[in-house]
Write a protein that holds these residues in place. Structure first.
Motif, short mmCIF file in Angstrom:
data_model
loop_
_atom_site.label_atom_id
_atom_site.label_comp_id
_atom_site.label_asym_id
_atom_site.label_seq_id
_atom_site.Cartn_x
_atom_site.Cartn_y
_atom_site.Cartn_z
N LEU A 233 -0.60 1.98 6.68
CA LEU A 233 0.65 2.09 5.91
C LEU A 233 0.51 1.37 4.57
O LEU A 233 0.94 1.88 3.53
N CYS A 234 -0.12 0.21 4.58
CA CYS A 234 -0.32 -0.54 3.33
C CYS A 234 -1.19 0.25 2.36
O CYS A 234 -0.94 0.26 1.15
N ALA A 235 -2.22 0.92 2.89
CA ALA A 235 -3.07 1.73 2.02
C ALA A 235 -2.33 2.95 1.49
O ALA A 235 -2.46 3.31 0.31
N LEU A 236 -1.51 3.56 2.34
CA LEU A 236 -0.78 4.76 1.95
C LEU A 236 0.27 4.48 0.89
O LEU A 236 0.48 5.30 -0.01
N MET A 237 0.91 3.35 0.97
CA MET A 237 1.99 3.05 0.03
C MET A 237 1.49 2.44 -1.27
O MET A 237 2.28 2.10 -2.15
N ASN A 238 0.17 2.33 -1.41
CA ASN A 238 -0.42 1.80 -2.64
C ASN A 238 -1.48 2.75 -3.18
O ASN A 238 -2.66 2.41 -3.28
N PRO A 239 -1.06 3.98 -3.55
CA PRO A 239 -2.06 4.96 -4.00
C PRO A 239 -2.78 4.56 -5.28
O PRO A 239 -3.91 4.97 -5.52
N ARG A 240 -2.15 3.74 -6.11
CA ARG A 240 -2.78 3.36 -7.37
C ARG A 240 -3.77 2.21 -7.22
O ARG A 240 -4.55 1.95 -8.13
N ALA A 241 -3.72 1.54 -6.10
CA ALA A 241 -4.64 0.42 -5.87
C ALA A 241 -5.99 0.98 -5.45
O ALA A 241 -6.18 1.42 -4.31
N ARG A 242 -6.95 0.97 -6.36
CA ARG A 242 -8.24 1.57 -6.07
C ARG A 242 -9.15 0.65 -5.26
O ARG A 242 -9.99 1.11 -4.49
N THR A 243 -8.99 -0.66 -5.44
CA THR A 243 -9.90 -1.61 -4.80
C THR A 243 -9.14 -2.63 -3.97
O THR A 243 -8.15 -3.19 -4.43
N ILE A 244 -9.59 -2.84 -2.76
CA ILE A 244 -9.00 -3.84 -1.87
C ILE A 244 -10.07 -4.89 -1.55
O ILE A 244 -11.19 -4.55 -1.17
N ALA A 245 -9.71 -6.15 -1.73
CA ALA A 245 -10.64 -7.24 -1.46
C ALA A 245 -10.51 -7.69 -0.01
O ALA A 245 -9.41 -7.85 0.51
N LEU A 246 -11.66 -7.88 0.61
CA LEU A 246 -11.72 -8.43 1.97
C LEU A 246 -12.57 -9.69 1.94
O LEU A 246 -13.53 -9.80 1.17
#
Length: 519
Positions: A233-246
């Motif tokens: 859900l977090c990924a789906l609601m942030n379509p403009r966020a290209r990069t996620i830090a882990l």
């Protein structure tokens, strides 16, 4: 000498009042960085309370990063002043100690426009394949495919228990019987919105307030069938966020979920204080997924100064933080560490937790707390979904929370886990290689990091252990970017909650034999 009016503590315990008072003095500057705190005995005599209370308060402050200890010298105030930022200064003013605040309404909404990142597809595919081949998930799956794995498994330290404890099954059986006996058919068979049963959300909000000190509105909570759906859900609601830090090393499932949604996953290094925020700006990251209360697999607890630094990073742009609080209920020494969400003044933190650790993954119940500023985006993302957890299970869990049965179960299982951990550590320390072992983060949750001083590699030791029915998980198998250099220690992630205590000593002997065979 520090002086506090103990008669003004109200219903707070002496420990809680003292802990909050010192913490407040540090945050407001009454106590300066590097200032020495009174010795435990002197402070106890001055306040007229026991040294045990003083020591408990000091230890909690050390755990959270407000205070540090110097051997044979005493306790000193840590430098927790946040990095220079007017927004962060307002956050401190907004969230005084002992009064965690709800989310701010100040942040503006981000557009819902969906963007496709086809240029990143090759990168994501290559990264995902490399991670599957060399990362922790691939290694654990390889264990399962070995013919040796099909034989009797003496002890599996590579994964958590499939259920918290047999008491969890009994609790759920009793709760379901009570639910069917006392709830109407209209209640049990009604359809809920995609956010979930309001009754369960109210029960979770009250539970978080009682046990975590978090002030959240039930309307901000979303129930889902497991944390993976909430990550999605977090990924789906942030379509403009290209990069996620882990965090690196990190939890392999996160890489799988986010790459499946076309996100570029960027590993960020850690030190003993947590994720290195300085790397986030250098790597053009829009979202940081962190586990500040108990990082998996390192076990690190993010210090308070690093938490403020992370919030400052989020406040300086259109950025967000996902706080993954998967096992906060199982801190085995001291009180739970306050959440990152509880000191967030601008609605930048999405808080996610689960009941899979405390009850069973089979129940598939997790929840997220979304900031008010993201409400429109949450509604938009949920529009095409139905609620994924059955109404019966939601009402049953609400009843367990309302009655206190759930919290009593947590208390019992925490005591059980502490006994298993202590027996395992005792067996390791008394083994023939006990003087070569180090133990990291043993109090923060249901796993710790075991290090053995040896020139052998962890993966080789783990391979030999498998032949004896002992499954070990090398720490470097969880690295996203590359494995760490050998520093003279082979390290393993020890998830002990599913290990039969009767097999601990035999498993330790198998581990010792494997170490010696590989040397």
């Amino acid at each position: 000498m520090l002086t506090y009016d103990l008669h003004s503590r109200g219903e707070l315990s002496l420990f809680e009042f003292l802990y909050r008072s010192i913490k407040n003095d540090i945050l407001t500057g009454q106590l300066q960085p590097s200032e020495r705190l009174p010795s435990k005995r002197t402070f106890a005599r001055h306040l007229g309370i026991s040294t045990i209370t003083i020591e408990a308060a000091y230890r909690q402050l050390v755990a959270e990063g407000y205070v540090y200890a110097r051997e044979r010298s005493g306790y000193y105030v840590a430098d927790v002043a946040p990095v220079s930022s007017p927004t962060l200064a307002s956050a401190l003013a907004y969230s005084p100690i002992g009064a965690e605040q709800p989310f701010s309404h100040a942040s503006s909404l981000v557009s819902h426009e969906v963007a496709h990142y086809q240029n990143d597809s090759l990168h994501n595919r290559a990264q995902h394949e490399q991670y599957e081949q060399h990362g922790a998930h691939g290694q654990v799956e390889q264990y399962k495919q070995d013919k040796q794995y099909e034989q009797h498994i003496l002890a599996d330290f590579s994964r958590p228990a499939s259920h918290a404890h047999r008491q969890a099954a009994r609790l759920w059986e009793r709760t379901l019987r009570s639910t069917f006996s006392h709830e109407s058919e209209a209640t049990l068979f009604r359809e809920h919105t995609a956010r979930g049963s309001m009754r369960l959300r109210e029960a979770i909000a009250q539970y978080l307030l009682r046990s975590r000190g978090m002030h959240v509105e039930p309307e901000a909570i979303v129930i889902a069938a497991g944390a993976k759906l909430l990550y999605s859900l977090c990924a789906l609601m942030n379509p403009r966020a290209r990069t996620i830090a882990l965090e690196d090393p990190g939890y392999p499932v996160l890489c799988q979920v986010y790459t499946a949604f076309g996100k570029r996953v960027q590993g960020i290094s850690q030190d003993e204080h947590g994720l290195l925020v300085s790397e986030l700006a250098l790597k053009n990251v829009q979202i940081a997924h962190v586990m500040p209360s108990h990082q998996f697999p390192s076990g690190h607890l993010m210090s308070i100064s690093r938490r403020y630094e992370l919030l400052s990073w989020a406040y300086d742009g259109a950025r967000e933080i996902i706080e993954d609080d998967f096992d906060w209920e199982f801190r085995l020494a001291g009180r739970p560490i306050p959440s990152l969400q509880s000191i967030d003044a601008q609605g930048k933190v999405i808080y996610i937790s689960t009941f899979s650790v405390s009850l069973s993954p089979a129940l598939r119940i997790a929840y997220a707390v979304f900031p008010d500023a993201l409400n429109e985006r949450v509604e938009h993302a949920l529009a095409c979904f139905s609620q994924t957890v059955s109404t019966i299970d939601q009402i049953a869990l609400a009843r367990a929370l309302e009655s206190g049965d759930y919290e009593r179960h947590i208390s019992r299982f925490r005591a059980y886990a502490r006994r298993v951990r202590d027996e395992l550590i005792s067996a390791l320390q008394s083994s023939p290689i006990g003087n070569r072992l180090i133990f990291g983060q043993v109090d923060n949750g249901l796993h710790f990091v075991l290090g053995v001083r040896t020139e052998a590699y962890a993966r080789d030791i783990a391979r030999v252990c498998r032949s004896s029915g002992v499954i070990m998980a090398p720490l470097d198998a969880y690295c996203l970017e590359q494995t760490t250099a050998h520093d003279g220690y082979a390290r393993f992630v020890m998830q002990y909650s599913g290990v039969d205590p009767q097999h601990i000593h035999e498993a330790v002997l198998a581990f010792v034999r494997a170490v010696k065979e590989c040397e």
